[in-house]
Design a protein around this motif. Structure first.
Motif, PDB file in Angstrom:
ATOM      1  N   GLY A   9       0.780  -1.232   0.000  1.00  0.00           N
ATOM      2  CA  GLY A   9       0.000   0.000   0.000  1.00  0.00           C
ATOM      3  C   GLY A   9       0.811   1.282   0.000  1.00  0.00           C
ATOM      4  N   TYR A  10       2.079   1.200  -0.396  1.00  0.00           N
ATOM      5  CA  TYR A  10       2.935   2.387  -0.405  1.00  0.00           C
ATOM      6  C   TYR A  10       2.992   3.080  -1.762  1.00  0.00           C
ATOM      7  CZ  TYR A  10       4.640   1.369   4.264  1.00  0.00           C
ATOM      8  OH  TYR A  10       4.722   1.173   5.614  1.00  0.00           O
ATOM      9  N   VAL A  11       2.829   2.319  -2.847  1.00  0.00           N
ATOM     10  CA  VAL A  11       2.860   2.902  -4.190  1.00  0.00           C
ATOM     11  C   VAL A  11       1.714   2.347  -5.023  1.00  0.00           C
ATOM     12  CG1 VAL A  11       5.386   3.188  -4.182  1.00  0.00           C
ATOM     13  CG2 VAL A  11       4.397   1.179  -5.238  1.00  0.00           C
ATOM     14  N   ASP A  12       1.426   3.041  -6.093  1.00  0.00           N
ATOM     15  CA  ASP A  12       0.476   2.548  -7.090  1.00  0.00           C
ATOM     16  C   ASP A  12       0.987   3.017  -8.439  1.00  0.00           C
ATOM     17  OD1 ASP A  12      -1.659   1.142  -8.084  1.00  0.00           O
ATOM     18  OD2 ASP A  12      -3.190   2.336  -7.084  1.00  0.00           O
ATOM     19  N   TYR A  13       0.260   2.696  -9.486  1.00  0.00           N
ATOM     20  CA  TYR A  13       0.692   3.118 -10.811  1.00  0.00           C
ATOM     21  C   TYR A  13      -0.498   3.392 -11.708  1.00  0.00           C
ATOM     22  CZ  TYR A  13      -0.156  -1.810 -12.015  1.00  0.00           C
ATOM     23  OH  TYR A  13      -0.723  -3.048 -12.183  1.00  0.00           O
ATOM     24  N   THR A  14      -0.205   4.173 -12.752  1.00  0.00           N
ATOM     25  CA  THR A  14      -1.151   4.430 -13.828  1.00  0.00           C
ATOM     26  C   THR A  14      -0.577   3.750 -15.058  1.00  0.00           C
ATOM     27  OG1 THR A  14      -1.617   6.586 -12.845  1.00  0.00           O
ATOM     28  CG2 THR A  14      -2.360   6.231 -15.114  1.00  0.00           C
ATOM     29  N   THR A  15      -1.416   3.044 -15.802  1.00  0.00           N
ATOM     30  CA  THR A  15      -0.952   2.333 -16.991  1.00  0.00           C
ATOM     31  C   THR A  15      -1.097   3.208 -18.226  1.00  0.00           C
ATOM     32  OG1 THR A  15      -1.672   0.261 -15.975  1.00  0.00           O
ATOM     33  CG2 THR A  15      -1.217   0.196 -18.331  1.00  0.00           C
ATOM     34  N   PHE A  16      -0.021   3.275 -18.986  1.00  0.00           N
ATOM     35  CA  PHE A  16       0.002   3.964 -20.284  1.00  0.00           C
ATOM     36  C   PHE A  16       0.465   2.935 -21.311  1.00  0.00           C
ATOM     37  CE2 PHE A  16       0.626   7.324 -17.164  1.00  0.00           C
ATOM     38  CZ  PHE A  16      -0.246   8.308 -17.607  1.00  0.00           C
ATOM     39  N   GLY A  17      -0.472   2.339 -22.037  1.00  0.00           N
ATOM     40  CA  GLY A  17      -0.109   1.264 -22.972  1.00  0.00           C
ATOM     41  C   GLY A  17       0.449   0.094 -22.182  1.00  0.00           C
ATOM     42  N   LYS A  18       1.702  -0.261 -22.468  1.00  0.00           N
ATOM     43  CA  LYS A  18       2.350  -1.356 -21.740  1.00  0.00           C
ATOM     44  C   LYS A  18       3.229  -0.844 -20.599  1.00  0.00           C
ATOM     45  CE  LYS A  18       2.437  -4.633 -25.562  1.00  0.00           C
ATOM     46  NZ  LYS A  18       3.262  -5.527 -26.389  1.00  0.00           N
ATOM     47  N   SER A  19       3.287   0.468 -20.429  1.00  0.00           N
ATOM     48  CA  SER A  19       4.140   1.060 -19.394  1.00  0.00           C
ATOM     49  C   SER A  19       3.331   1.450 -18.168  1.00  0.00           C
ATOM     50  CB  SER A  19       4.839   2.304 -19.937  1.00  0.00           C
ATOM     51  OG  SER A  19       5.658   1.971 -21.019  1.00  0.00           O
ATOM     52  N   ARG A  20       4.010   1.415 -17.041  1.00  0.00           N
ATOM     53  CA  ARG A  20       3.391   1.811 -15.773  1.00  0.00           C
ATOM     54  C   ARG A  20       4.140   3.002 -15.199  1.00  0.00           C
ATOM     55  NH1 ARG A  20       2.972  -4.174 -12.967  1.00  0.00           N
ATOM     56  NH2 ARG A  20       1.278  -4.939 -14.281  1.00  0.00           N
ATOM     57  N   GLU A  21       3.380   4.035 -14.843  1.00  0.00           N
ATOM     58  CA  GLU A  21       3.970   5.190 -14.171  1.00  0.00           C
ATOM     59  C   GLU A  21       3.644   5.065 -12.681  1.00  0.00           C
ATOM     60  OE1 GLU A  21       4.420   9.863 -15.106  1.00  0.00           O
ATOM     61  OE2 GLU A  21       2.354   9.136 -14.982  1.00  0.00           O
ATOM     62  N   TYR A  22       4.684   4.892 -11.891  1.00  0.00           N
ATOM     63  CA  TYR A  22       4.536   4.669 -10.460  1.00  0.00           C
ATOM     64  C   TYR A  22       4.512   5.988  -9.706  1.00  0.00           C
ATOM     65  CZ  TYR A  22       5.583  -0.169 -11.533  1.00  0.00           C
ATOM     66  OH  TYR A  22       5.536  -1.439 -12.043  1.00  0.00           O
ATOM     67  N   TYR A  23       3.784   5.995  -8.582  1.00  0.00           N
ATOM     68  CA  TYR A  23       3.740   7.176  -7.731  1.00  0.00           C
ATOM     69  C   TYR A  23       3.513   6.727  -6.286  1.00  0.00           C
ATOM     70  CZ  TYR A  23      -1.273   6.416  -8.460  1.00  0.00           C
ATOM     71  OH  TYR A  23      -2.512   5.841  -8.540  1.00  0.00           O
ATOM     72  N   PRO A  24       4.038   7.508  -5.327  1.00  0.00           N
ATOM     73  CA  PRO A  24       3.862   7.149  -3.911  1.00  0.00           C
ATOM     74  C   PRO A  24       2.439   7.408  -3.437  1.00  0.00           C
ATOM     75  CG  PRO A  24       5.195   9.150  -4.125  1.00  0.00           C
ATOM     76  CD  PRO A  24       4.870   8.688  -5.508  1.00  0.00           C
ATOM     77  N   LEU A  25       1.963   6.563  -2.536  1.00  0.00           N
ATOM     78  CA  LEU A  25       0.650   6.749  -1.920  1.00  0.00           C
ATOM     79  C   LEU A  25       0.757   7.369  -0.530  1.00  0.00           C
ATOM     80  CD1 LEU A  25      -1.131   3.400  -2.883  1.00  0.00           C
ATOM     81  CD2 LEU A  25      -1.560   5.679  -3.829  1.00  0.00           C
ATOM     82  N   ILE A  26       1.981   7.434  -0.018  1.00  0.00           N
ATOM     83  CA  ILE A  26       2.208   7.990   1.315  1.00  0.00           C
ATOM     84  C   ILE A  26       3.266   9.085   1.206  1.00  0.00           C
ATOM     85  CG2 ILE A  26       3.902   6.195   1.880  1.00  0.00           C
ATOM     86  CD1 ILE A  26       2.941   6.377   4.808  1.00  0.00           C
ATOM     87  N   LYS A  27       3.051  10.173   1.935  1.00  0.00           N
ATOM     88  CA  LYS A  27       4.013  11.268   1.926  1.00  0.00           C
ATOM     89  C   LYS A  27       5.237  10.877   2.752  1.00  0.00           C
ATOM     90  CE  LYS A  27       0.821  14.393   3.074  1.00  0.00           C
ATOM     91  NZ  LYS A  27       0.334  15.637   3.630  1.00  0.00           N
ATOM     92  N   LYS A  28       6.377  11.416   2.362  1.00  0.00           N
ATOM     93  CA  LYS A  28       7.625  11.148   3.062  1.00  0.00           C
ATOM     94  C   LYS A  28       7.501  11.509   4.548  1.00  0.00           C
ATOM     95  CE  LYS A  28      12.546  12.150   2.577  1.00  0.00           C
ATOM     96  NZ  LYS A  28      13.540  12.921   1.816  1.00  0.00           N
ATOM     97  N   SER A  29       6.910  12.663   4.836  1.00  0.00           N
ATOM     98  CA  SER A  29       6.785  13.105   6.235  1.00  0.00           C
ATOM     99  C   SER A  29       5.912  12.138   7.039  1.00  0.00           C
ATOM    100  CB  SER A  29       6.220  14.521   6.297  1.00  0.00           C
ATOM    101  OG  SER A  29       4.961  14.581   5.652  1.00  0.00           O
ATOM    102  N   ASP A  30       4.841  11.632   6.436  1.00  0.00           N
ATOM    103  CA  ASP A  30       3.968  10.676   7.130  1.00  0.00           C
ATOM    104  C   ASP A  30       4.693   9.368   7.411  1.00  0.00           C
ATOM    105  OD1 ASP A  30       1.951  12.546   7.012  1.00  0.00           O
ATOM    106  OD2 ASP A  30       0.928  11.613   5.305  1.00  0.00           O
ATOM    107  N   TYR A  31       5.470   8.902   6.430  1.00  0.00           N
ATOM    108  CA  TYR A  31       6.206   7.646   6.597  1.00  0.00           C
ATOM    109  C   TYR A  31       7.204   7.762   7.750  1.00  0.00           C
ATOM    110  CZ  TYR A  31       9.315   3.719   5.763  1.00  0.00           C
ATOM    111  OH  TYR A  31      10.070   2.585   5.936  1.00  0.00           O
ATOM    112  N   PHE A  32       7.985   8.848   7.758  1.00  0.00           N
ATOM    113  CA  PHE A  32       9.004   8.987   8.786  1.00  0.00           C
ATOM    114  C   PHE A  32       8.413   9.316  10.150  1.00  0.00           C
ATOM    115  CE2 PHE A  32      11.673   9.036   5.030  1.00  0.00           C
ATOM    116  CZ  PHE A  32      12.594   8.073   5.411  1.00  0.00           C
TER     117      PHE A  32
END
Length: 123
Positions: free
Chosen positions: A50-73
């Motif tokens: 549950g830390y990252v997710d992605y958006t699919t563009f054709g066969k490629s995946r663009e990943y992005y964080p689901l949690i902010k750095k400050s929240d994680y630390f």
């Protein structure tokens, strides 16, 4: 669920990038770069946690964080205080200020931060 050291490294790159394709994440690594399959496995595990997710563009995946750095630390530090300092922030602060090699000016800066937080809470 906490991240492993390797997952945490990938997470740091994603926080810096804000979002990125596999190539972008790989480009962040110093030489020798890990195998694409290794990073793909790490990203899959991080998505399952549950830390990252992605958006699919054709066969490629663009990943992005689901949690902010400050929240994680913040969660990480709070867990440390709970598990190693009997849930006592003052025990943690005592350990931190006596066992780290902080200069006088760094300790003064810490005092200013604490004073500012006290003022906020008293308002």
């Amino acid at each position: 669920m906490q991240l492993t050291k390797s997952e945490e490294q990938v997470m740091k790159y994603l926080w810096k990038l804000e979002k990125g394709f596999m190539k972008d994440v790989l480009d962040c690594f110093p030489e020798p770069k890990p195998a694409t399959t290794t990073v793909a496995t790490l990203l899959k595990r991080m998505r399952d946690k549950g830390y990252v997710d992605y958006t699919t563009f054709g066969k490629s995946r663009e990943y992005y964080p689901l949690i902010k750095k400050s929240d994680y630390f913040a969660k990480h530090v709070n867990g440390l205080i709970k598990n190693f300092f009997n849930d006592s922030a003052s025990q943690f602060a005592s350990f931190f200020t006596s066992e780290t090699d902080l200069s006088t000016s760094e300790l003064e800066d810490l005092r200013k931060i604490v004073d500012q937080q006290l003022k906020k809470k008293q308002q």
